[in-house]
Design a protein around this motif. Structure first.
Motif, PDB file in Angstrom:
ATOM      1  N   ALA A  56      66.000  46.303  28.394  1.00 26.31           N
ATOM      2  CA  ALA A  56      65.682  46.626  27.004  1.00 26.31           C
ATOM      3  C   ALA A  56      66.943  47.100  26.270  1.00 26.31           C
ATOM      4  N   GLN A  57      66.778  47.372  24.995  1.00 22.95           N
ATOM      5  CA  GLN A  57      67.886  47.843  24.173  1.00 22.95           C
ATOM      6  C   GLN A  57      68.215  49.297  24.490  1.00 22.95           C
ATOM      7  N   ARG A  58      67.207  50.060  24.910  1.00 27.79           N
ATOM      8  CA  ARG A  58      67.390  51.475  25.200  1.00 27.79           C
ATOM      9  C   ARG A  58      67.837  51.670  26.654  1.00 27.79           C
ATOM     10  N   ALA A  59      68.767  52.583  26.845  1.00 34.26           N
ATOM     11  CA  ALA A  59      69.285  52.846  28.194  1.00 34.26           C
ATOM     12  C   ALA A  59      68.289  53.672  28.999  1.00 34.26           C
ATOM     13  N   LYS A  60      68.247  53.443  30.298  1.00 42.57           N
ATOM     14  CA  LYS A  60      67.358  54.167  31.197  1.00 42.57           C
ATOM     15  C   LYS A  60      68.147  54.578  32.427  1.00 42.57           C
ATOM     16  N   ARG A  95      76.486  41.933  30.182  1.00 41.34           N
ATOM     17  CA  ARG A  95      76.502  41.322  28.857  1.00 41.34           C
ATOM     18  C   ARG A  95      75.970  42.293  27.807  1.00 41.34           C
ATOM     19  N   GLN A  96      74.929  43.076  28.169  1.00 44.71           N
ATOM     20  CA  GLN A  96      74.334  44.014  27.210  1.00 44.71           C
ATOM     21  C   GLN A  96      75.094  45.327  27.106  1.00 44.71           C
ATOM     22  N   GLY A  97      75.915  45.643  28.083  1.00 46.14           N
ATOM     23  CA  GLY A  97      76.647  46.914  28.063  1.00 46.14           C
ATOM     24  C   GLY A  97      77.000  47.338  29.480  1.00 46.14           C
ATOM     25  N   MET A  98      77.422  48.577  29.611  1.00 40.23           N
ATOM     26  CA  MET A  98      77.838  49.102  30.919  1.00 40.23           C
ATOM     27  C   MET A  98      76.644  49.648  31.692  1.00 40.23           C
ATOM     28  N   ILE A  99      76.690  49.464  33.007  1.00 43.37           N
ATOM     29  CA  ILE A  99      75.685  50.036  33.914  1.00 43.37           C
ATOM     30  C   ILE A  99      76.450  50.878  34.927  1.00 43.37           C
ATOM     31  N   GLY A 100      75.957  52.076  35.167  1.00 44.02           N
ATOM     32  CA  GLY A 100      76.565  52.954  36.154  1.00 44.02           C
ATOM     33  C   GLY A 100      75.707  52.996  37.418  1.00 44.02           C
TER      34      GLY A 100
END
Length: 116
Positions: free
Chosen positions: A17-21, A51-56
């Motif tokens: 989704a657009q919101r981070a979790k 593609r959507q952003g960074m994941i930690g």
């Protein structure tokens, strides 16, 4: 499987989704505070560019005690308790002289029985 007592995996960022979790996955025994944490917990953090952003991704693994110190820490956990079998008790019998009275207390005489 390889001697770990427990592990924790935390994944945070924009998954679908657009919101981070943030999602946590835990299994087994894991300590989180104190001096033993420095010796028993192995931790790694990686950042992945999607593609959507960074994941930690954060991974914590708690190693088990190894007396030789090859696969884990030599130091035992402070709350580790070993229960030993009780020692067999040997009863000591001491002879009681006749003149010391009842139970070793000198001068005590049993009350005489009354006749009716």
């Amino acid at each position: 499987e390889n001697g770990a007592k427990g592990c924790e995996v935390i994944i945070s960022g924009k998954m679908r989704a657009q919101r981070a979790k943030a999602m946590k996955f835990r299994q087994g025994y894991l300590i989180s505070t104190g001096e033993p944490k420095k010796h028993y917990i192995d931790e790694a953090v990686r950042h992945v560019a999607m593609r959507q952003g960074m994941i930690g991704i954060k991974v914590k693994i708690m190693m088990s005690h190894d007396p030789e110190g090859k696969m884990g820490p030599k130091m035992m956990l402070p709350d580790n308790i070993t229960v030993h079998e009780p020692k067999e008790e040997v009863q000591v019998m001491q002879p009681v002289p006749e003149d010391e009275g009842y139970g070793g207390y000198g001068g005590y005489e049993a009350p005489a029985e009354e006749e009716q």
